[in-house]
Enzyme design. Structure first.
Site, PDB file in Angstrom:
ATOM      1  N   CYS B 151      21.603 -15.080 -21.543  1.00 48.49           N
ATOM      2  CA  CYS B 151      21.350 -13.767 -22.159  1.00 48.49           C
ATOM      3  C   CYS B 151      20.135 -13.107 -21.486  1.00 48.49           C
ATOM      4  CB  CYS B 151      21.184 -13.942 -23.655  1.00 48.49           C
ATOM      5  SG  CYS B 151      20.989 -12.402 -24.561  1.00 48.49           S
ATOM      6  N   ASP B 305      32.195 -10.772 -26.372  1.00 54.42           N
ATOM      7  CA  ASP B 305      30.743 -10.734 -26.576  1.00 54.42           C
ATOM      8  C   ASP B 305      30.362  -9.391 -27.203  1.00 54.42           C
ATOM      9  OD1 ASP B 305      27.973 -10.822 -26.352  1.00 54.42           O
ATOM     10  OD2 ASP B 305      28.041 -11.914 -24.463  1.00 54.42           O
ATOM     11  N   HIS B 334      29.385 -14.279 -27.801  1.00 54.02           N
ATOM     12  CA  HIS B 334      28.076 -14.430 -27.153  1.00 54.02           C
ATOM     13  C   HIS B 334      27.490 -15.830 -27.355  1.00 54.02           C
ATOM     14  CE1 HIS B 334      24.424 -12.836 -25.393  1.00 54.02           C
ATOM     15  NE2 HIS B 334      23.740 -13.464 -26.320  1.00 54.02           N
TER      16      HIS B 334
END
Lengths: 131, 360
Positions: B151, B305, B334
């Site tokens: 991320c 996501d 995610h």
């Protein structure tokens, strides 16, 4: 004879499907509303209000604590900062002492360091991909 | 089977019995759920290789007889807890890497203190990460290091790689890493510069409180929480489901503050100006040109996501200058991309296949 093409109505399966569908629909609906200008504007106003409240609450509490001779948030933070600085210095000292210790131990032929596995591994022939 | 026949009646009876049994189990386990603590996470044995402020560089203890030559450094996001990569034995990405024979280090940023509100992207990418990389090199005795970023950690790793093209990076793998911030549609709208006064937020609060970060993630899928709770009730009889739910729920709620200056920079330079994507981001007087990354590169994205949507991540691989680069889109969201049962079947083996041959 039974007919496998006709399923038995399963209320629990129907309920699960309804939950999943409702979740998708509500998410889509609310997300759409959240992309509008009005929503952005409301969010901005909410943040403004939140900040005003935070600021005035912080100031009022600060005055109150000072009157009561109690440490304010600022005082605690200042102490925290000083503690962090001491912590950092201790870490640096610890590292220096470790380096000194290692240098002395090397000179005196001290015990072998902690065992670590050898760095000899290669990928299994069948696994992996060609780089 | 036709409704109304003896066979269908027997099936219905069996189904009703099973549901009654589950209802009883739900009550018993529900009580257990309310009275027991959340499962412990992040338990893979590790040592602190280096500490600086709230930063901890962990070195995980090996679980294999021999390891690959190149050590792996994991870079976590600034806004989430690092233990998502080390959930529980059997569901831990770190444990998987160790068992596959990698020498694993991880940068955990910790919980920023009020005095950390002045930290900027420059501090992370030009100071902390290079510092940790040199510690990993010294500790492992190897000249090069592979990096994996998740991320926002992926974004920091990418910026670091672009600013240090001379090395010592060996490989770079990113999971769900945003590059085009206009692709994060909802966040982009909420941070509209006409209404979102980022200066006032940072000047008033210093670090952005975790409640605000949590609320913004929750708003992305507003119906997910009630639906999740309905599913939890439905599956309360299933120990594995409940355990997994608790771990993910605890992690999702366990947010950390966002360092103020870094937040200001992220909003202004990345969200508003989209500088990383436009190749105009400058840190410490140096332009972050993703085309200068030449090391083998892997980017894995999740099909569903909602935090870093595909649109915001898809251009990264094309922008990186490496000749050896690969992009993978996997099923999942995610979080389920990197952690949990699905990740252990999808992402982890793919990463191992890619990284193992590049780690000798």
């Amino acid at each position: 004879m039974t007919d496998p093409r006709i399923p038995i109505a399963d209320p629990f399966a129907m309920w699960r499907e309804w939950v999943a569908q409702s979740e998708r629909q509500w998410n889509a609906l609310l997300n759409e509303a959240m992309t509008t200008d009005q929503y952005g504007q409301s969010l901005g106003r909410f943040m403004e209000l939140y900040l005003v409240m935070q600021k005035s609450l912080g100031e009022a509490m600060g005055r109150y604590f000072t009157a009561l001779n109690i440490p304010t948030r600022g005082d605690v933070l200042a102490l925290g900062q000083r503690l962090s600085a001491i912590e950092e210095r201790l870490t640096r000292l610890e590292a220096s002492l470790e380096r000194l210790g290692t240098a002395r131990a090397d000179g005196e032929g001290a015990a072998a360091p902690v065992r670590r596995p050898p760095r000899t591994k290669t990928p299994a022939p069948a696994g992996g991909e060609t780089p | 089977m036709t409704a109304g026949t003896p066979a269908s009646e027997a099936a219905v009876e069996a189904r009703v019995r099973a549901e009654i049994e589950r209802a009883i189990q739900r009550n018993i386990k529900g009580l257990e759920y309310l009275t027991t603590a959340d499962p412990a996470m992040g338990l893979t044995p590790k040592d602190i290789a280096y500490a600086r402020g709230t930063l901890r560089l962990y070195h995980y203890r090996p679980l294999a007889e021999e390891v690959y030559r190149v050590p792996v450094l994991l870079v976590m996001s600034l806004v989430s807890r690092a233990y998502i990569l080390d959930l529980a034995p059997g569901q831990s990405f770190i444990e998987f890497l160790l068992r596959q024979g990698y020498d694993v280090y991880m940068i955990d940023w910790g919980v920023p203190r009020p005095e950390d509100s002045g930290l900027r992207l420059e501090d992370y990418t030009l100071d902390f990460i290079p510092d940790c990389v040199s510690r990993v090199r010294a500790d492992s005795g190897e000249p090069d290091v592979s990096m994996i970023g998740y991320c926002m950690g992926g974004m920091l790793a990418v910026i670091y790689a672009a600013l240090h093209p001379e090395g010592p990076l060996k490989n770079l793998a990113c999971f769900t890493t945003p590059v085009n911030f206009e692709g994060m549609t909802l966040f982009h709208r909420w941070c509209d510069r006409r209404y979102f006064d980022v200066d006032r937020i940072v000047d008033t609060l210093g670090n952005v409180p975790p409640e605000l970060i949590y609320a913004s993630f929750e708003m992305l899928k507003p119906a997910a929480r009630p639906a999740g709770q309905a599913r939890l009730w439905d599956n309360m009889w299933n120990d594995e489901f409940v355990r997994s739910y608790r771990m993910f729920d605890r992690w999702a709620a366990d947010q950390v503050p966002f360092p103020g200056e870094c937040f200001r920079q992220t909003i202004k330079e990345l969200m508003w100006e989209n500088r990383l994507w436009k190749n105009t981001l400058t840190l410490g007087g140096r332009r972050v040109a993703l085309s200068s990354i030449r090391v083998p590169f892997l980017h894995v994205m999740a099909e569903h996501d909602h935090i870093v949507p595909y649109e915001s991540a898809k251009d990264l691989t094309a922008m990186v200058g490496s000749a050896d680069k690969r992009e993978v889109v996997l099923k999942g969201g995610h979080v389920s991309l990197v952690a949990g049962a699905n990740a252990s079947r999808r992402l982890w083996p793919q990463l191992d296949a890619w990284l193992s041959v590049r780690s000798v």
